[in-house]
Design a protein around this motif. Structure first.
Motif, PDB file in Angstrom:
ATOM      1  N   ARG A   1       1.006  -5.517   6.261  1.00 15.85           N
ATOM      2  CA  ARG A   1       2.177  -4.661   6.039  1.00 15.85           C
ATOM      3  C   ARG A   1       3.414  -5.249   6.722  1.00 15.85           C
ATOM      4  NH1 ARG A   1       0.506   0.463   8.298  1.00 15.85           N
ATOM      5  NH2 ARG A   1      -0.859   0.586   6.469  1.00 15.85           N
ATOM      6  N   ARG A   2       3.237  -5.717   7.944  1.00 14.35           N
ATOM      7  CA  ARG A   2       4.367  -6.300   8.681  1.00 14.35           C
ATOM      8  C   ARG A   2       4.865  -7.564   7.986  1.00 14.35           C
ATOM      9  NH1 ARG A   2       4.072 -10.417  11.869  1.00 14.35           N
ATOM     10  NH2 ARG A   2       1.826 -10.171  12.207  1.00 14.35           N
ATOM     11  N   LEU A   3       3.945  -8.427   7.578  1.00 12.12           N
ATOM     12  CA  LEU A   3       4.329  -9.674   6.917  1.00 12.12           C
ATOM     13  C   LEU A   3       5.023  -9.414   5.580  1.00 12.12           C
ATOM     14  CD1 LEU A   3       1.109 -11.656   7.763  1.00 12.12           C
ATOM     15  CD2 LEU A   3       3.424 -12.409   8.360  1.00 12.12           C
TER      16      LEU A   3
ATOM     17  N   ALA B   1      -2.619  -5.959  -3.612  1.00 15.16           N
ATOM     18  CA  ALA B   1      -1.576  -5.819  -2.590  1.00 15.16           C
ATOM     19  C   ALA B   1      -1.468  -4.380  -2.093  1.00 15.16           C
ATOM     20  CB  ALA B   1      -0.236  -6.288  -3.143  1.00 15.16           C
ATOM     21  N   GLY B   2      -1.571  -3.407  -2.999  1.00 18.01           N
ATOM     22  CA  GLY B   2      -1.481  -2.011  -2.575  1.00 18.01           C
ATOM     23  C   GLY B   2      -2.610  -1.616  -1.659  1.00 18.01           C
ATOM     24  N   ASP B   3      -3.836  -2.012  -2.003  1.00 13.63           N
ATOM     25  CA  ASP B   3      -4.993  -1.689  -1.164  1.00 13.63           C
ATOM     26  C   ASP B   3      -4.875  -2.356   0.204  1.00 13.63           C
ATOM     27  OD1 ASP B   3      -6.231  -0.011  -2.957  1.00 13.63           O
ATOM     28  OD2 ASP B   3      -7.434  -1.603  -3.871  1.00 13.63           O
ATOM     29  N   ARG B   4      -4.432  -3.603   0.222  1.00 21.88           N
ATOM     30  CA  ARG B   4      -4.340  -4.309   1.496  1.00 21.88           C
ATOM     31  C   ARG B   4      -3.199  -3.738   2.351  1.00 21.88           C
ATOM     32  NH1 ARG B   4      -5.085 -10.569   1.773  1.00 21.88           N
ATOM     33  NH2 ARG B   4      -5.450  -9.878   3.903  1.00 21.88           N
ATOM     34  N   MET B   5      -2.144  -3.288   1.718  1.00 25.63           N
ATOM     35  CA  MET B   5      -1.017  -2.747   2.470  1.00 25.63           C
ATOM     36  C   MET B   5      -1.313  -1.372   3.044  1.00 25.63           C
ATOM     37  SD  MET B   5       2.922  -2.305   1.173  1.00 25.63           S
ATOM     38  CE  MET B   5       2.415  -1.450  -0.290  1.00 25.63           C
ATOM     39  N   TYR B   6      -2.034  -0.560   2.274  1.00 31.68           N
ATOM     40  CA  TYR B   6      -2.306   0.825   2.696  1.00 31.68           C
ATOM     41  C   TYR B   6      -3.705   1.039   3.244  1.00 31.68           C
ATOM     42  CZ  TYR B   6       2.125   1.851   0.418  1.00 31.68           C
ATOM     43  OH  TYR B   6       3.445   1.869   0.065  1.00 31.68           O
TER      44      TYR B   6
ATOM     45  N   HIS C   1       4.926 -19.933   4.788  1.00 36.66           N
ATOM     46  CA  HIS C   1       4.076 -19.740   5.965  1.00 36.66           C
ATOM     47  C   HIS C   1       3.546 -18.304   6.034  1.00 36.66           C
ATOM     48  CE1 HIS C   1       2.700 -19.967  10.133  1.00 36.66           C
ATOM     49  NE2 HIS C   1       3.394 -18.862  10.366  1.00 36.66           N
ATOM     50  N   LYS C   2       4.449 -17.343   5.852  1.00 42.61           N
ATOM     51  CA  LYS C   2       4.035 -15.946   5.915  1.00 42.61           C
ATOM     52  C   LYS C   2       3.096 -15.604   4.763  1.00 42.61           C
ATOM     53  CE  LYS C   2       8.246 -14.531   8.306  1.00 42.61           C
ATOM     54  NZ  LYS C   2       7.610 -14.105   9.574  1.00 42.61           N
ATOM     55  N   LEU C   3       3.340 -16.174   3.593  1.00 44.01           N
ATOM     56  CA  LEU C   3       2.474 -15.929   2.442  1.00 44.01           C
ATOM     57  C   LEU C   3       1.058 -16.439   2.707  1.00 44.01           C
ATOM     58  CD1 LEU C   3       1.961 -15.020  -0.434  1.00 44.01           C
ATOM     59  CD2 LEU C   3       2.972 -17.167  -1.235  1.00 44.01           C
ATOM     60  N   THR C   4       0.940 -17.586   3.350  1.00 46.66           N
ATOM     61  CA  THR C   4      -0.382 -18.128   3.675  1.00 46.66           C
ATOM     62  C   THR C   4      -1.165 -17.164   4.560  1.00 46.66           C
ATOM     63  OG1 THR C   4       0.296 -20.435   3.447  1.00 46.66           O
ATOM     64  CG2 THR C   4      -1.595 -20.004   4.875  1.00 46.66           C
ATOM     65  N   ILE C   5      -0.506 -16.594   5.561  1.00 50.13           N
ATOM     66  CA  ILE C   5      -1.194 -15.653   6.443  1.00 50.13           C
ATOM     67  C   ILE C   5      -1.597 -14.401   5.664  1.00 50.13           C
ATOM     68  CG2 ILE C   5      -1.008 -14.279   8.555  1.00 50.13           C
ATOM     69  CD1 ILE C   5       1.092 -16.315   9.530  1.00 50.13           C
TER      70      ILE C   5
ATOM     71  N   GLY D   1       6.295  -1.782  -0.506  1.00 47.23           N
ATOM     72  CA  GLY D   1       6.160  -2.745   0.581  1.00 47.23           C
ATOM     73  C   GLY D   1       7.296  -3.745   0.593  1.00 47.23           C
ATOM     74  N   LEU D   2       7.721  -4.195  -0.581  1.00 43.00           N
ATOM     75  CA  LEU D   2       8.880  -5.075  -0.680  1.00 43.00           C
ATOM     76  C   LEU D   2      10.171  -4.301  -0.454  1.00 43.00           C
ATOM     77  CD1 LEU D   2       7.921  -7.238  -3.801  1.00 43.00           C
ATOM     78  CD2 LEU D   2       8.093  -8.042  -1.447  1.00 43.00           C
ATOM     79  N   LEU D   3      10.219  -3.093  -0.942  1.00 43.95           N
ATOM     80  CA  LEU D   3      11.422  -2.274  -0.859  1.00 43.95           C
ATOM     81  C   LEU D   3      11.858  -2.067   0.589  1.00 43.95           C
ATOM     82  CD1 LEU D   3      13.496  -0.337  -2.229  1.00 43.95           C
ATOM     83  CD2 LEU D   3      11.769   1.467  -1.983  1.00 43.95           C
TER      84      LEU D   3
END
Length: 209
Positions: free
Chosen positions: A30-32, A201-206, A14-18, A83-85
């Motif tokens: 980032r929160r997800l 993922a890095g661009d979207r997170m930061y 579910h969280k991955l879909t969002i 982000g995973l860490l």
């Protein structure tokens, strides 16, 4: 796929879909990522060795299980691995942390190392390497090469998304390292991005793109 565990828990999916949705904000992404990493951490540590310890509850003495041996090392492939860490450290705050600076050359798609820092005794510890994406596999392969050069031999790799091409290359180079992922997507495009994926993922997170 041999040596690959897909973590299909409903909350993870579910969280991955969002996270995949292009309209998801940087803050939301980032929160997800932090939330989903905690759930993934449960699975990648499911079979850790335990030992029994004598403790006292408010009512009586008893034998109770605790983790055996030296503490874990979480090895983050910079920068997106952080982000995973963060979520994993919320679950296992006593874990040691290694940082491996590897970036993908956009022309050659090959991994270039620029930083490495790890505990001296990594040969005696379980290392869980984290990076949101296993695309070409080059960065993950390079990171684990560096860990093995320094004596690590008990290693697992955890990612959010993986491409079949990346899994094959990774397993060809490191057949002894199991892979844990939330999804095996369709394929890589001509630029080496996972499709359908979720972008960089890095661009979207930061928020850098």
């Amino acid at each position: 796929m041999d040596g690959v565990t897909v973590i299909d828990h409903p909350l993870v999916q579910h969280k991955l879909t969002i996270m995949r949705k292009k309209e998801t904000s940087t803050a939301g992404f980032r929160r997800l990522l932090r939330e989903i990493s905690t759930l993934l951490c449960y699975e990648v540590t499911r079979d850790l060795e335990m030992t029994m310890e004598t403790i006292e509850t408010p009512l009586q003495e008893m034998q109770s299980p605790v983790l055996e041996g030296k503490k874990l090392v979480f090895a983050s492939i910079l920068r997106a691995g952080n982000g995973l860490l963060e979520g994993m450290l919320e679950l296992v705050p006593s874990a040691r942390v290694s940082h491996i600076g590897v970036y993908r050359d956009h022309d050659t798609l090959q991994a270039v190392e620029y930083f490495f820092k790890a505990p001296d005794d990594i040969a005696e510890r379980l290392i869980i390497v984290v990076d949101p994406m296993l695309a070409t596999g080059n960065s993950a392969i390079a990171a684990i090469d560096k860990l093995k050069e320094r004596g690590a031999h008990n290693i697992r790799f955890l990612c959010l998304l993986a491409a079949p091409e990346g899994i094959k290359s990774f397993r060809d180079h490191h057949p002894d390292v199991p892979v844990y992922t939330a999804s095996i997507d369709s394929h890589l495009n001509e630029n080496g991005y996972i499709v359908p994926g979720l972008g960089d993922a890095g661009d979207r997170m930061y928020g850098t793109k």
